[in-house]
Design a protein around this motif. Structure first.
Motif, mmCIF file in Angstrom:
data_model
loop_
_atom_site.group_PDB
_atom_site.id
_atom_site.type_symbol
_atom_site.label_atom_id
_atom_site.label_comp_id
_atom_site.label_asym_id
_atom_site.label_seq_id
_atom_site.Cartn_x
_atom_site.Cartn_y
_atom_site.Cartn_z
ATOM 1 N N TRP A 45 -7.343 11.878 -1.084
ATOM 2 C CA TRP A 45 -7.659 12.405 0.248
ATOM 3 C C TRP A 45 -9.034 13.057 0.245
ATOM 4 N N ALA A 46 -9.324 13.812 -0.839
ATOM 5 C CA ALA A 46 -10.648 14.434 -0.936
ATOM 6 C C ALA A 46 -11.726 13.356 -0.981
ATOM 7 N N ARG A 47 -11.430 12.303 -1.751
ATOM 8 C CA ARG A 47 -12.413 11.222 -1.857
ATOM 9 C C ARG A 47 -12.622 10.571 -0.501
ATOM 10 N N ARG A 48 -11.556 10.417 0.256
ATOM 11 C CA ARG A 48 -11.695 9.800 1.571
ATOM 12 C C ARG A 48 -12.540 10.673 2.489
ATOM 13 N N ASN A 49 -12.296 11.988 2.439
ATOM 14 C CA ASN A 49 -13.127 12.878 3.248
ATOM 15 C C ASN A 49 -14.584 12.813 2.825
ATOM 16 N N TRP A 50 -14.798 12.716 1.526
ATOM 17 C CA TRP A 50 -16.171 12.552 1.040
ATOM 18 C C TRP A 50 -16.790 11.301 1.643
ATOM 19 N N PRO A 84 1.974 11.800 -16.419
ATOM 20 C CA PRO A 84 3.268 11.431 -15.833
ATOM 21 C C PRO A 84 3.194 11.380 -14.325
ATOM 22 N N SER A 85 4.203 10.731 -13.749
ATOM 23 C CA SER A 85 4.144 10.474 -12.312
ATOM 24 C C SER A 85 4.343 11.746 -11.498
ATOM 25 N N SER A 86 4.713 12.835 -12.159
ATOM 26 C CA SER A 86 4.810 14.076 -11.388
ATOM 27 C C SER A 86 3.447 14.543 -10.930
ATOM 28 N N PHE A 87 2.424 13.944 -11.518
ATOM 29 C CA PHE A 87 1.081 14.272 -11.072
ATOM 30 C C PHE A 87 0.677 13.509 -9.834
ATOM 31 N N ALA A 88 1.610 12.713 -9.319
ATOM 32 C CA ALA A 88 1.256 11.875 -8.169
ATOM 33 C C ALA A 88 0.672 12.678 -7.008
ATOM 34 N N PRO A 89 1.265 13.852 -6.627
ATOM 35 C CA PRO A 89 0.664 14.586 -5.509
ATOM 36 C C PRO A 89 -0.794 14.945 -5.784
ATOM 37 N N LEU A 90 -1.094 15.218 -7.054
ATOM 38 C CA LEU A 90 -2.477 15.546 -7.395
ATOM 39 C C LEU A 90 -3.392 14.384 -7.095
ATOM 40 N N PHE A 91 -2.926 13.193 -7.444
ATOM 41 C CA PHE A 91 -3.742 12.017 -7.168
ATOM 42 C C PHE A 91 -3.882 11.803 -5.679
ATOM 43 N N GLY A 129 0.863 -1.171 0.000
ATOM 44 C CA GLY A 129 0.000 0.000 0.000
ATOM 45 C C GLY A 129 0.896 1.216 0.000
ATOM 46 N N TYR A 130 0.304 2.387 -0.213
ATOM 47 C CA TYR A 130 1.155 3.566 -0.085
ATOM 48 C C TYR A 130 0.477 4.559 0.824
ATOM 49 N N ARG A 131 1.308 5.305 1.447
ATOM 50 C CA ARG A 131 0.838 6.190 2.482
ATOM 51 C C ARG A 131 0.510 7.549 1.882
ATOM 52 N N ASN A 132 -0.701 8.002 2.122
ATOM 53 C CA ASN A 132 -1.121 9.319 1.645
ATOM 54 C C ASN A 132 -0.778 10.317 2.733
ATOM 55 N N ARG A 133 0.228 11.174 2.447
ATOM 56 C CA ARG A 133 0.690 12.035 3.535
ATOM 57 C C ARG A 133 -0.296 13.150 3.855
ATOM 58 N N TYR A 134 -1.235 13.429 2.940
ATOM 59 C CA TYR A 134 -2.181 14.501 3.246
ATOM 60 C C TYR A 134 -3.173 14.069 4.295
#
Lengths: 322, 653
Positions: free
Chosen positions: B502-507, B490-497, B432-437
């Motif tokens: 995180w927004a989806r989780r809050n939803w 590209p993977s530089s968009f990773a923070p966006l994802f 898994g990967y950790r969402n730092r937000y």
């Protein structure tokens, strides 16, 4: 224009006969619509949507589906607010005048109703209904608006208006808010004149036939125009020369008068007599003669002009049934 | 009500219906959705109704197509597809006022059906403009009265709808928060006929390709307190006992766990999982769970089964320990299942196992270690693997020696079974990967993993991950590489994802997770700890009452008062006189009004005349009032107070 009514409307009209429904008695103008006499019921379409919304609400509550609940509550709230909006569209409305020119029985009576509203809300989509006839109006704040209803007439005499209904289904057509109006106004319907070729009775007096001379040769004098004179009588050429309105008055007709007598029509039935007299009155007025109307209960005249015509026709319309 | 529909009204009604259909179309199968779009477009373009027979035929064929796609079973998704087909057919029949009404009624139901399938923010965002269009179409329909003049307030209509929606929000929110919720459903949700992709109860070589390409979250986990190390993040899903040569299946039916759970040898961790819907009946827990979470129960193989199929987002808390001693004895049935191998396949593997058994004698641990060493020396990890034949394990062990978790776990388990060590395959997720937000872990569907468990005497079931034994330099490509290769951005968009997730989780937490339990604690600020139904109803009544009062105030107010301060001052002036008994008639001009009140109040006649004269000249005469003249007039109008008619002059109140 006539329009079919849906189930809810027929139901509400049956309810209008209940003693608790306001207004309980005929009322005098101006009729002010206050909040206690506005009724709101859903239309058939509104009921259908209500069933759908109820199903959505139950489903959302059962599955705890929050987006579905949000949507259902939003639509329910919008629908509820539209009920309030429709109610408020009617509250504060005032019927300030009702007027109708009398017409012969059989022709539609053009009822003019003037409305006014208090406050500064726009009241759009109002429908005025009398029987099967409907008219539409929009009211801007502070303006007085008139609307015309063509009521069918069958009998002579006073036309009972019954109940008028002012209603609206806006903004979304989910419910109808309406109020009954029972104005005390009476509307007169003249008797229908007899059809066909009906010669006027011979006038009394000189015995001179009125067809021997053309109009231009009859003795006449010019006088100033008085308000109420028929436009027909204005002598245009003379008026142009004199630069003011002059009226040609025939001395012959000033002396000759027609006698329209009830009792000379022994061969006709009651209603037939009335119709013939009505026809005579109309023809006499059109001809420009002076005429006197003799009825069992009154004698009207001699005279001529629109007012006299109205008085005669009114007396004929209000003759009791024989 | 067989009045024909004007074309502009028809266009709006169809637009509203299609907007409502859109969120539903996104939930049905793609080929079906495209055909329905084509049908709907044809219906919109057709100006006249088709003959009834043609319509019936079209409808029957659509229904048949829907049933064929969903395999003749009637589940939730079949119902949604049927509704979508019905709505797509409707434009063919919408030519009268009555048709338009029924169209709008059914299209109001479509977003709701879409929400049964997907509760994400995307569906709600699509549904809101659809509702606005629906209201607009309703408003246009309400204006269609035969004989009514054309509406002269078209711009007003859009404004009315906007105002209606905004004013409905307080009441809607009051209902959403305070309308009493059901603690448990009255009837259950029908299952979907076509299950979603994901871990099932079988492991076959071909199921992995689809899963490795799916980077949508399978579950989101937040740990309370200490988080375990990354290499310990094994997420237990299903346990598979039976192998038929190609596919692993469940085999043994596990029973609820009897007796106490295992002994943790490390501090247990507590965590909260929110599991995305899978339509299956298992819950994913950290290896090894120590207790049954709320919506499920712990079974004898330490997997957790849920009471209901997971059709919606499910949240539960779990307690697990990454190192647990499970010292139960092996029942004869289990032993038999854990040692059974299909006859006649994989002879070389059996031979190898027999050979190693001789070399290690009774030492099971040595056996395991031998196998793992062999993997580390000779094997490579890759996702692109040629398909295997009848002797799948032999081909893998002796021919290709390249594979991914499916091959490694299968081969290892086979080897252990051939050597007489009871073993089984565990299917789940790893890492898994950790969402730092948001301070939580996301386990994606492509993190699906399979590993083995072997039963060692004295130690019970022990986890062995043969895939992890592959030497790092022999890892040829990973799932990440696959994801990166197929990714659109590209993977530089990773923070966006990450932010998006995180927004989806809050939803999920705030909107979707609001249920009866959360509602009961809503009134806590008011001092009520757990609100009962009656208290909630009272709160709802109060909230709804306030919302309605606000609505009434806005509606009654009508148009706002005119902005010009002088006009406002004049209106205040006339209102004051009205209260003193001298009402200004609507038809009265300022000058005549001023004259009338001057006569009525002779004490202030001069002042009144002056005020009304100046106001009238400002209002009606050409030319502008000088700025300070105007402000002086405003001040005087505001200062004015009527004096009683019979007071002696000079006396002011």
């Amino acid at each position: 224009m006539a329009r079919s009514r849906d189930l809810i409307e027929r139901f509400s009209e049956r309810l209008a006969g209940l003693p608790l429904v306001r207004p309980r008695r005929p009322e005098s103008l101006p009729i002010v619509i206050d909040r206690r006499r506005v009724y709101v019921l859903p239309t058939a379409f509104g009921l259908f949507l209500a069933v759908m919304l109820l199903a959505m609400l139950l489903g959302g509550l059962n599955y705890n589906n929050n987006p579905a609940l949000l949507l259902a509550f939003l639509i329910i709230a919008v629908a509820h607010n539209s009920l309030v909006h429709a109610h408020l569209t009617l509250v504060g409305l005032r019927l300030i005048a009702l007027h109708a020119e009398p017409v012969p029985a059989g022709q539609p009576l053009l009822l003019r109703a003037a409305f006014e509203a208090s406050g500064n809300r726009v009241r759009a989509g109002l429908e005025l209904r009398a029987g099967d006839e409907e008219a539409f109006l929009d009211l801007m704040p502070g303006e007085r608006t008139e609307v015309v209803l063509a009521l069918p007439t069958q009998r002579r005499g006073w036309l009972a208006l019954g109940r008028l209904r002012i209603s609206t289904v806006r903004p979304f057509g989910l419910a109808r808010a309406w109020s009954w109006l029972r104005p005390e106004s009476r509307l007169l319907v003249y008797p229908a004149p007899e059809a066909g070729v009906v010669p006027l009775p011979d006038p009394g007096g000189d015995g001179q036939s009125r067809r021997t001379r053309s109009h231009g040769e009859q003795p006449h004098h010019l006088r100033e125009y008085r308000t109420g004179d028929a436009l027909r009588q204005i002598a245009w050429k003379s008026s142009a020369r004199a630069d003011r309105l002059l009226v040609r008055e025939y001395e012959a007709t000033a002396q000759r008068e027609l006698d329209l007598d009830w009792f000379t029509l022994g061969t006709l039935g009651h209603e037939a007599r009335i119709r013939r007299l009505a026809r005579w009155v109309i023809d006499a007025e059109r001809q420009g003669s002076r005429y006197r109307l003799r009825l069992p209960l009154a004698v009207i005249g001699p005279g001529s002009g629109a007012e006299h015509r109205h008085a005669c026709l009114r007396a004929l319309a209000l003759m009791p049934d024989g | 009500m067989a009045e024909p529909l004007p074309s502009s009204v028809r266009a709006w009604c169809l637009a509203a219906a299609m907007a409502c259909l859109l969120p539903l179309l996104l939930q049905v199968q793609a080929p079906l959705a495209i055909s329905l779009l084509v049908v709907a477009a044809a219906g919109i373009a057709m100006p006249r109704p088709l003959p009834v027979l043609v319509r019936l035929l079209l409808f029957a064929s659509l229904v048949g197509y829907v049933l064929a796609t969903h395999g003749l079973n009637l589940g939730r998704d079949t119902g949604c597809a049927m509704l979508a087909a019905l709505l797509a057919m409707k434009p063919f029949e919408t030519h009268k006022l009555r048709d338009a009404r029924s169209l709008l009624g059914f299209s109001m139901f479509a977003p709701f059906a879409a929400f049964l399938q997907d509760q994400g923010p995307a569906s709600l965002l699509l549904a809101l403009p659809a509702v606005a269009l629906l209201l607009h179409a309703l408003a246009m329909l309400a204006e269609q009265r035969p004989g009514a003049p054309a509406v002269r307030l078209q711009r007003q209509r859009a404004r009315t709808i906007g105002v209606a929606v905004v004013m409905a929000l307080p009441l809607a929110l009051a209902g959403f928060w305070l309308f009493p919720r059901l603690g448990s459903p009255l009837w259950g949700l029908p299952e979907n006929t076509l299950g979603r992709s994901g871990l099932g109860e079988r492991m076959s070589p071909d199921q992995w390709v689809e899963m490795f390409g799916d980077d949508s979250p399978a579950l989101r986990v937040r740990f309370e307190g200490a988080e375990p190390a990354r290499q310990d993040l094994y997420w237990r899903g299903q346990v598979l006992w039976a192998f038929d040569g190609q596919t692993w299946s469940r085999g043994l039916s596990p029973t609820p766990l009897r007796g106490p759970p295992g002994q943790p040898r490390v501090e247990p961790v507590r965590y909260e999982v929110s599991l995305e819907p899978t339509d299956r009946r298992y819950l994913v827990m950290l290896d090894l769970p120590l207790a049954s979470p709320e919506p499920g129960y712990l079974r004898s193989d330490y997997t957790v089964a849920s009471h209901e199929p997971v059709g919606q987002l499910l949240k539960y808390t779990g307690v697990s320990s990454t190192d647990t001693r499970v010292a139960t004895a092996l029942s004869p049935e289990e032993e038999r299942a854990a040692l059974s191998l299909p006859a006649g396949v994989n002879p070389r593997m059996r031979a190898l196992a027999a050979q190693w058994r001789e070399e290690t004698a009774d030492d099971d641990v040595a056996m395991v270690r031998r196998a793992l060493e062999w993997i580390g020396e000779d094997f490579a990890y890759s996702l692109s693997v040629p398909p295997t034949g009848r002797n799948a394990v032999d081909d893998f062990l002796f021919e290709t020696r390249v594979g991914f978790c499916q091959h490694f776990s299968s081969a290892f388990t086979n080897l252990m079974r051939a050597a007489g060590i009871p073993s089984r395959v565990v299917l789940g997720y790893a890492g898994g990967y950790r969402n730092r937000y948001g301070d939580y872990w996301v386990v994606r569907r492509m993190d699906a993993h399979a590993w083995s468990e072997v039963w060692l005497r004295g130690r019970g079931w022990v986890r062995v991950d043969p895939t992890a034994a592959v030497a790092p330099e022999r890892v040829l490509d990973t799932v990440e590489d696959l994801a990166r290769g197929e990714a659109l951005l590209p993977s530089s968009f990773a923070p966006l994802f990450e932010i998006g997730d995180w927004a989806r989780r809050n939803w999920n937490d705030l909107v979707l997770g609001f249920n009866a339990a959360r509602q009961a604690s809503l009134l806590r600020p008011l001092g009520i700890d757990r609100a009962s139904g009656a208290q909630l109803t009272a709160a709802f009544a109060v909230g709804a009452g306030l919302a309605l009062a606000l609505t009434l105030w806005v509606l009654v107010r009508g148009r706002p008062a005119p902005r010009d301060p002088l006009v406002r001052a004049w209106q205040a002036f006339t209102r004051r006189l009205h209260r003193a008994g001298l009402a200004k008639h609507p038809w009265e001009a300022p000058l005549s009004f001023g004259e009338r009140v001057a006569l009525a109040l002779p004490a202030q006649a001069e002042l009144l005349r002056s005020l009304s004269r100046r106001y009238a000249s400002w209002r009606y005469a050409p030319g502008e009032l000088a700025a300070d003249d105007k402000s002086r007039l405003i001040a005087e109008l505001q200062r004015y107070r009527p004096v009683a008619a019979n007071a002696p002059p000079g006396e002011h109140r």
